[in-house]
Design an enzyme around this catalytic site. Structure first.
Site, PDB file in Angstrom:
ATOM      1  CG  HIS A 106      -0.375   0.017   2.549  1.00 51.92           C
ATOM      2  ND1 HIS A 106      -0.925  -0.638   3.627  1.00 51.92           N
ATOM      3  CD2 HIS A 106       0.718   0.655   3.043  1.00 51.92           C
ATOM      4  CE1 HIS A 106      -0.202  -0.416   4.714  1.00 51.92           C
ATOM      5  NE2 HIS A 106       0.797   0.376   4.378  1.00 51.92           N
ATOM      6  CG  HIS A 135      -0.047   5.082   7.038  1.00 50.78           C
ATOM      7  ND1 HIS A 135      -1.029   4.374   6.367  1.00 50.78           N
ATOM      8  CD2 HIS A 135       1.087   4.341   6.934  1.00 50.78           C
ATOM      9  CE1 HIS A 135      -0.510   3.255   5.860  1.00 50.78           C
ATOM     10  NE2 HIS A 135       0.768   3.213   6.202  1.00 50.78           N
ATOM     11  CG  HIS A 167       8.833  -1.338   3.821  1.00 47.21           C
ATOM     12  ND1 HIS A 167       8.057  -2.388   4.235  1.00 47.21           N
ATOM     13  CD2 HIS A 167       8.116  -0.219   4.114  1.00 47.21           C
ATOM     14  CE1 HIS A 167       6.911  -1.941   4.728  1.00 47.21           C
ATOM     15  NE2 HIS A 167       6.936  -0.629   4.690  1.00 47.21           N
ATOM     16  CD  GLU A 177       3.236  -1.400   6.565  1.00 46.24           C
ATOM     17  OE1 GLU A 177       3.069  -0.183   6.763  1.00 46.24           O
ATOM     18  OE2 GLU A 177       3.520  -1.858   5.433  1.00 46.24           O
TER      19      GLU A 177
END
Length: 293
Positions: A12, A59, A193, A240
């Protein structure tokens, strides 16, 4: 009764939405990513999916650290796509099925998940970034969305096993809904990441491939991992991946992978993978055999 026909794991990354809005689908730097979503969009169209249940994280767009729930579900007829600083996107409001959302919320609470219920909150890139790559949106979306936010930002986080069990409870909720709906569960978030600190830009392609293999064949092994394991192997933000476990938990024990695209062009491993639910596939095969007989 409603039934789950498949699941999708997808990145995403916010820049996916920016690139999409700027029409960069054929740009050499972006084409391998966007092309990877075409088979998934085609499958969704062919399968006539009515509902996407989206596991995502907010977020700090609508939920903030002063009151950040572990699990939250949106219940409402529509949700705006959030303006995250670059202006409003040219996307229609995300549609909701209140009866279904309320049923899932009640079922999850009865299954001992203490859900936060939100209404009239904009949905950020955690859900909205991949959505137009999965579904056409002009003049409107072809179905409804059930947004379920999972805390992957502020410790303490839910454990991988807790997310897995949330997916299992979601399946029970959907299969107890009386309307005949075809549901696809989507787990969002990047694979390896890290976007801050000494390991900024860290990726681990070997771990990404192992994670995807375990997700398909031995997801229980992933539920036994600690958050620190995900961070060590894939970088801080790769925690995530517990949202992918919620997605996988909603599936039957056996799934069939129909498509996978992995693209590591930036600091984030951007991936989309499509699984057909094993129970649905078995039923379809049985019906085919009956017709042939």
């Amino acid at each position: 009764m409603a039934k789950i026909i498949g699941c999708i794991g997808t990145s995403h990354v916010p820049t996916i939405g920016v690139a999409y809005d700027k029409g960069k689908q054929q740009d050499p730097a972006w084409k391998p990513l966007f092309d990877g979503y075409l088979p998934v969009a085609k499958w969704l169209e062919e399968q006539k999916a009515d509902v996407l249940v989206m596991f995502y994280n907010d977020h700090c767009t609508s939920l903030f650290f002063d009151l950040y729930p572990t699990f939250a579900i949106g219940v409402g007829k529509e949700f705006q796509v959030a303006d995250e600083g670059a202006g409003l996107r040219d996307l229609p409001t995300i549609k909701g099925n209140v009866d279904l959302q309320a049923h899932i919320a009640e079922s999850l609470v009865n299954d001992e998940f203490d859900m936060t219920i939100f209404q009239d909150k904009p949905i950020d890139h955690g859900c909205a970034s991949p959505l137009p790559l999965l579904w056409p949106h002009k003049p409107d979306w072809p179905g409804t969305v059930v947004p379920i936010a999972i805390n992957v930002l502020q410790f303490p986080l839910p454990t991988p096993r807790r997310c897995w069990r949330l997916g299992q409870a979601l399946r029970r909720a959907i299969e107890s809904y009386p309307q005949d709906l075809r549901v696809v569960v989507v787990g969002t978030g990047g694979l390896s990441h890290q976007v801050h600190g000494e390991r900024t830009g860290f990726n681990n392609e070997e771990w990404d491939m192992k994670f995807l293999d375990l997700l398909e064949h031995d997801p229980e092994q992933l539920t036994r991992m600690k958050h620190a394991d995900f961070v060590r192997l894939g970088g801080a933000e790769s925690v995530e991946q517990i949202m992918w476990l919620a997605m996988r938990g909603a599936m039957s024990p056996t799934v069939r992978k129909l498509h996978q695209n992995y693209y590591l062009a930036t600091t984030t491993a951007m991936t989309v993978v499509l699984f057909e639910d094993g129970a649905t596939a078995t039923t379809s095969s049985q019906k085919t055999d009956e017709v042939a007989a």
